[in-house]
Design an enzyme around this catalytic site. Structure first.
Site, mmCIF file in Angstrom:
data_model
loop_
_atom_site.group_PDB
_atom_site.id
_atom_site.type_symbol
_atom_site.label_atom_id
_atom_site.label_comp_id
_atom_site.label_asym_id
_atom_site.label_seq_id
_atom_site.Cartn_x
_atom_site.Cartn_y
_atom_site.Cartn_z
ATOM 1 N N GLU A 22 -3.381 -2.107 9.671
ATOM 2 C CA GLU A 22 -2.121 -2.828 9.571
ATOM 3 C C GLU A 22 -2.379 -4.190 8.933
ATOM 4 O O GLU A 22 -3.524 -4.658 8.891
ATOM 5 C CB GLU A 22 -1.526 -3.033 10.968
ATOM 6 C CG GLU A 22 -1.114 -1.757 11.651
ATOM 7 C CD GLU A 22 -0.086 -0.970 10.847
ATOM 8 O OE1 GLU A 22 1.020 -1.444 10.638
ATOM 9 O OE2 GLU A 22 -0.412 0.160 10.411
ATOM 10 N N LYS A 34 3.324 4.358 18.375
ATOM 11 C CA LYS A 34 3.449 5.752 17.910
ATOM 12 C C LYS A 34 3.657 6.706 19.090
ATOM 13 O O LYS A 34 4.440 7.652 19.007
ATOM 14 C CB LYS A 34 2.194 6.146 17.127
ATOM 15 C CG LYS A 34 2.107 5.445 15.777
ATOM 16 C CD LYS A 34 0.725 5.632 15.190
ATOM 17 C CE LYS A 34 0.609 4.992 13.821
ATOM 18 N NZ LYS A 34 -0.784 4.847 13.384
ATOM 19 N N GLY A 45 -3.393 5.525 5.342
ATOM 20 C CA GLY A 45 -3.653 5.483 3.907
ATOM 21 C C GLY A 45 -2.348 5.519 3.135
ATOM 22 O O GLY A 45 -1.361 6.106 3.593
ATOM 23 N N GLY A 83 -7.398 0.439 3.141
ATOM 24 C CA GLY A 83 -5.927 0.464 3.272
ATOM 25 C C GLY A 83 -5.438 1.154 4.529
ATOM 26 O O GLY A 83 -4.256 1.484 4.643
ATOM 27 N N ASP A 93 -0.629 -0.403 17.930
ATOM 28 C CA ASP A 93 -0.126 0.539 16.920
ATOM 29 C C ASP A 93 -0.024 1.946 17.522
ATOM 30 O O ASP A 93 1.007 2.623 17.401
ATOM 31 C CB ASP A 93 -1.074 0.527 15.713
ATOM 32 C CG ASP A 93 -0.654 1.504 14.628
ATOM 33 O OD1 ASP A 93 0.196 1.135 13.804
ATOM 34 O OD2 ASP A 93 -1.172 2.639 14.613
ATOM 35 N N ILE A 122 0.744 13.782 8.680
ATOM 36 C CA ILE A 122 0.958 14.936 9.570
ATOM 37 C C ILE A 122 2.453 15.069 9.906
ATOM 38 O O ILE A 122 3.039 14.135 10.453
ATOM 39 C CB ILE A 122 0.157 14.783 10.894
ATOM 40 C CG1 ILE A 122 -1.319 14.526 10.608
ATOM 41 C CG2 ILE A 122 0.337 16.017 11.772
ATOM 42 C CD1 ILE A 122 -2.145 14.247 11.865
ATOM 43 N N THR A 141 0.831 -1.206 0.000
ATOM 44 C CA THR A 141 0.000 0.000 0.000
ATOM 45 C C THR A 141 0.868 1.260 0.000
ATOM 46 O O THR A 141 0.684 2.164 -0.829
ATOM 47 C CB THR A 141 -0.910 0.004 1.265
ATOM 48 O OG1 THR A 141 -1.625 -1.225 1.293
ATOM 49 C CG2 THR A 141 -1.881 1.163 1.264
ATOM 50 N N VAL A 142 1.820 1.327 0.914
ATOM 51 C CA VAL A 142 2.638 2.547 1.033
ATOM 52 C C VAL A 142 3.724 2.576 -0.046
ATOM 53 O O VAL A 142 3.939 3.604 -0.705
ATOM 54 C CB VAL A 142 3.254 2.658 2.451
ATOM 55 C CG1 VAL A 142 4.100 3.917 2.571
ATOM 56 C CG2 VAL A 142 2.150 2.672 3.517
#
Ligand code: NAP
Ligand code: HSE
Length: 429
Positions: free
Chosen positions: A191, A206, A303, A188, A202, A138, A15-16
């Site tokens: 994880e 972070k 995303g 998407g 998750d 962000i 995805t990324v």
């Protein structure tokens, strides 16, 4: 300015990864104008080169052989967008030690291995950047490390997981938990194993990364007390609405008298609080510090393309700052103690199911009084001979609220395990 061709590699093309390549191709002119460099993906590590890809690459770019990335001297920079702790951690260490700068979107890796990773980066004399590991689009790491370099940030409060925020806001609209999770996966946001999202792991990773950077003292995943949203039921959403609040998965990192407290859990957020307005897969981070009072950054928190934006920004930053002495080295310069988990004060929402008999309320109230916890609000709902009590406490240390709940749980009239969720009411700066 003469343009320099810069071959780069990706670890991962999911995805990324595919979105990073898309942005590098579609944003090539902007990148070249800004940096004088043309970034070209020449190798991308995957598990299966035969799989259909969202943004296909030229023949020969996909590989299953990590050494073809490590040993290719032409590759100037690597983006790790593969996820997982191993073999990923070993790969990133090898790359850094061999003198290849790395940018990573992997919060689980950063939250567990940052000391080793930064040691390897220093050994290799290269940068390790990790903007995309927290809150996707962000730019919060850059703000903390560069824009707020002289600000003593003492509290970070945030919604840092897009999947759970998406699920909670869909539940407010009446959707079922499982359906909302499946939708987040389709879009998407989740994880590879969505347990990491819903369990709070998750968000905890972070918050560990954010706290480390904000306080300059290492916080690892193991230091973060976390709880997810698996236990959130429609009755919590309804009670929150009644109290003019919303349920959100909130991460907080707080400096209390020189000790660090980092935690993640579902909380009732006052409807007027900036975090209450964060909906869908958006994230927000509030930074509170001496000089700045408070800065809130909000934007897409998950995303492919959103995360790729931060990955590409880190790649451009590495190229723009290499050789200038502006190294993004390990953020840790001190070692702060950890606050005992029960010491962090707060107001709490408490839910109890009790027999509808005279004296029950007094017994429950005694449990709180014995712990010196004062009750600010109380509502009772009757359902089939059982009374559901929703109460809100005044501010008290979490450990004392827990002790009051344990005594209440032992009462003969209490029919199920009492539950408590933190209330986020004031802004605290
Ligand atoms: P993904 O879609 O599952 O992609 C993972 C990629 O890595 C795939 O191309 C996979 O290869 C490859 N890969 C995985 N294990 C491998 C191994 N052992 N050897 C070689 N290749 C391997 O994951 P993603 O959503 O892109 O996430 C990637 C990273 O970004 C994770 O750290 C995640 O936490 C982070 N992140 C994701 C988001 C998001 O919204 N998705 C946001 C912020 C950060 P195959 O394609 O062949 O299976
Ligand atoms: N699964 C993560 C989330 C992706 O939902 O926030 C962004 O890190």
């Amino acid at each position: 300015m003469a343009s320099v061709d810069v071959p780069v590699a990706l670890l991962g093309y999911g995805t990324v990864g595919a979105a990073v390549n898309r942005l590098l191709v579609e944003g090539a002119d902007e990148i070249e104008r800004a940096t004088g460099h043309k970034l070209r993906v020449t190798r991308a590590l995957v598990r299966d080169t035969g799989k259909e890809r969202d943004y296909p690459v030229a023949d020969g770019v996909l590989t299953t052989d990590f050494r073809s990335v490590l040993e290719d001297d032409s590759i100037a920079l690597v983006a790790e967008v593969m996820g997982g702790v191993e073999p990923t951690g070993g790969y990133v260490l090898d790359l850094l030690r061999s003198g290849k700068p790395v940018v990573s979107a992997n919060k689980q890796l950063l939250a567990r291995r940052s000391a080793d990773l930064f040691e390897a980066a220093s050994e290799g004399g290269v940068q390790l950047r990790f903007e995309a590991s927290v809150c996707a689009a962000i730019p919060v790491i850059k703000v903390l490390r560069e824009s707020l370099v002289v600000t003593n940030v003492h509290r970070v409060l945030g919604i840092v997981n897009g999947t759970t925020n998406f699920i909670l806001t869909r539940m407010e609209e009446g959707a079922d938990y499982e359906e909302a999770l499946a939708e987040a996966q389709r879009l998407g946001y989740a994880e590879a194993d969505p347990t990491d999202d819903v369990s709070g792991a998750d968000a905890a990773a972070k918050m560990a990364v954010l706290a480390t950077v904000a306080f300059g003292s290492r916080v690892e995943l193991a230091d973060v007390a976390y709880e997810g949203i698996e236990g959130i039921k429609p009755h919590h959403v309804a009670a929150a609405r009644e109290l003019e609040t919303v349920v959100r998965l909130v991460g907080s990192a707080t400096l209390v008298d020189g000790a660090v407290d980092v935690r993640v859990g579902p909380a009732f957020v006052d409807g007027h609080h900036p975090l209450a307005a964060v909906v869908g897969a958006f994230n927000a981070v509030m930074l509170q510090g001496d000089a700045i009072r408070e800065i809130t950054l909000e934007g897409p928190g998950a995303g492919g393309i959103e995360t790729a934006s931060a990955v590409v920004a880190d790649m451009v930053s590495v190229l723009g700052t290499t050789g200038t002495g502006f190294l993004q080295n390990d953020a840790c310069w001190r070692s702060l103690s950890k606050l005992p988990p029960g010491d962090l004060p707060g107001a709490f929402y408490v839910h109890l199911e009790v027999a509808d008999r005279p004296g029950v309320l007094a017994h429950v109230a005694d449990c709180f009084a014995e712990q010196d916890v004062s009750i600010a609000q109380l509502a009772q709902h009757l359902v089939n001979g059982t009374a559901a009590l929703d109460l809100v406490t005044h501010e008290a240390p979490g450990g004392r609220v827990e002790a009051a709940l344990s005594s209440a749980a032992a009462l003969a009239e209490v029919r199920s395990r009492p539950e408590a969720l933190r209330m986020i009411t004031e802004r605290g700066f």
